[in-house]
Scaffold this motif. Sequence first.
Motif: not given
Length: 219
Positions: A143-156
Amino acid sequence: MFTPNLDKGGKFKVGETWPLAYHQLRRTGGINMFASGLLSDSSIQVIMKHLTLLQTRYYGQNHSRVRFNEDFESLTVTARYEVMARQIEALVKERYVSPLGDGRKREIVVNLVGNKEFNVLVKAGRNGEVSFRETRLGGCTKNGHCDYGGIESIVRCTGGDGDKPCREAIYDRAKQLSVERQLASIERRIEMAQPDSPRARALKAEALGLRKYLNVVRN
């Protein structure tokens, strides 16, 4: 408004069928992605497969000119939350799995869905009480902003950085073929990268994350 030369020698006329092509739909999609405010410039670049960010920003020059009337804007916003509600409803299906196991998936489903009816989910999404956004691997329930993406990178998302997978990540088995293609592409790029360079290390982390996804969805 966006394309002064749209007439194309009389091919485009009000009241007539327009000879639309795929690239014209890409332009509209790009403008709408910028106008949504939900995606970063780099995310849109990945989606549109542009070689440079300058290409992507060229599409974005026009989004600030889009002006919807209030009725149309209301319909657009409502439709967005209806789509999110249907995605959340679908999480109960077997195609969605958590990288942390069945127990964590049950927690996500109960937290997001519970006994809520569709209209209640739409309202909860509008109020920011529940959240779901699609990623390259499935979805993110944070819920809210994610700093790690899921588009540019899926590493986190996957734990490709050596840590545990993100608790808010959910994997979609239907994306398996897409992920396999992504992995093959990254492995080719690793071969061309300078050994032990920052780029090579980043690509290896991405590849590891994709393999972790495949290990989960294949079981």
